[in-house]
Scaffold this active site. Structure first.
Site, PDB file in Angstrom:
ATOM      1  N   ALA A  27       0.723  -1.215   0.042  1.00 39.87           N
ATOM      2  CA  ALA A  27      -0.054   0.088   0.054  1.00 39.87           C
ATOM      3  C   ALA A  27       0.667   1.143  -0.033  1.00 39.87           C
ATOM      4  O   ALA A  27       2.034   1.327   0.576  1.00 39.87           O
ATOM      5  CB  ALA A  27      -0.946  -0.014   1.295  1.00 39.87           C
ATOM      6  N   TYR A  28       0.286   2.487  -0.738  1.00 40.84           N
ATOM      7  CA  TYR A  28       1.251   3.615  -0.660  1.00 40.84           C
ATOM      8  C   TYR A  28       0.702   4.625   0.272  1.00 40.84           C
ATOM      9  O   TYR A  28      -0.127   5.116  -0.080  1.00 40.84           O
ATOM     10  CB  TYR A  28       1.238   3.926  -2.304  1.00 40.84           C
ATOM     11  CG  TYR A  28       2.173   2.808  -3.025  1.00 40.84           C
ATOM     12  CD1 TYR A  28       3.440   2.993  -3.269  1.00 40.84           C
ATOM     13  CD2 TYR A  28       1.671   1.765  -3.601  1.00 40.84           C
ATOM     14  CE1 TYR A  28       4.124   2.230  -4.045  1.00 40.84           C
ATOM     15  CE2 TYR A  28       2.187   0.784  -4.005  1.00 40.84           C
ATOM     16  CZ  TYR A  28       3.442   1.049  -4.486  1.00 40.84           C
ATOM     17  OH  TYR A  28       4.384   0.112  -5.065  1.00 40.84           O
ATOM     18  N   LEU A  29       1.764   5.170   0.751  1.00 39.23           N
ATOM     19  CA  LEU A  29       1.480   6.202   1.781  1.00 39.23           C
ATOM     20  C   LEU A  29       1.619   7.582   0.994  1.00 39.23           C
ATOM     21  O   LEU A  29       1.052   8.862   1.425  1.00 39.23           O
ATOM     22  CB  LEU A  29       2.462   6.260   2.841  1.00 39.23           C
ATOM     23  CG  LEU A  29       2.377   5.079   3.803  1.00 39.23           C
ATOM     24  CD1 LEU A  29       3.447   5.067   4.962  1.00 39.23           C
ATOM     25  CD2 LEU A  29       1.013   4.609   4.302  1.00 39.23           C
TER      26      LEU A  29
END
Length: 151
Positions: A27-29
């Site tokens: 998942a990308y912050l």
């Protein structure tokens, strides 16, 4: 420094089940700069990647399971899930074959990491590779995280 080329796949190699397989969820912050959290089987990491295509800086830091799930909740966009097969190739290289799960289940990408840009540029892919997409941002996982992608 990460030096890699990416390719679309024409067809899967024979006997895929004989190769090591890793279940990956990431998942990308942030996508600019790229900051992601990844679960790779039972290992958890936070990764920073600089801008670039063939070569870019990459830093990986270990996370605990709890930290991963805490940060994952803060991510924007799609969570990328895939199965990664590790296929030995040409004596000292490994093909990382990614078979994506929903919503990108028709996408198959192969990545090959190299020790130098010269080695990367000289690489001759196997017949089951198709188009070289190394310089196409549309095939970066960070880009996919913010898009619904139809192959």
């Amino acid at each position: 420094m990460e030096i890699e080329r990416k390719f679309l796949i024409k067809y899967l190699p024979d006997n895929l089940e004989k190769y090591a397989c890793i279940a990956i969820e990431q998942a990308y912050l942030s996508t600019d700069p790229v900051v992601r959290v990844r679960k790779s089987n039972d290992n958890y990491t936070l990764t920073y990647k600089s801008k670039g295509f063939l070569s870019r800086e990459e830093y990986n830091m270990p996370l605990t399971k709890d930290s991963y799930y805490h940060l994952r909740e803060k991510a924007d966009g799609n969570i990328i899930s895939k199965k990664r097969y590790l296929i030995p190739y040409d004596s000292n290289l490994t093909i990382e074959l990614d078979l994506f799960l929903e919503p990108f289940e028709t996408l198959m990408l192969a990545e090959v990491e190299f020790d130098s840009e010269e080695q990367a540029k000289a690489f001759i892919p196997p017949d089951w590779f198709e188009k070289d997409v190394t310089f196409s941002k549309e095939y970066h996982n960070s880009y996919l995280s913010s898009k619904i992608f139809n192959v």
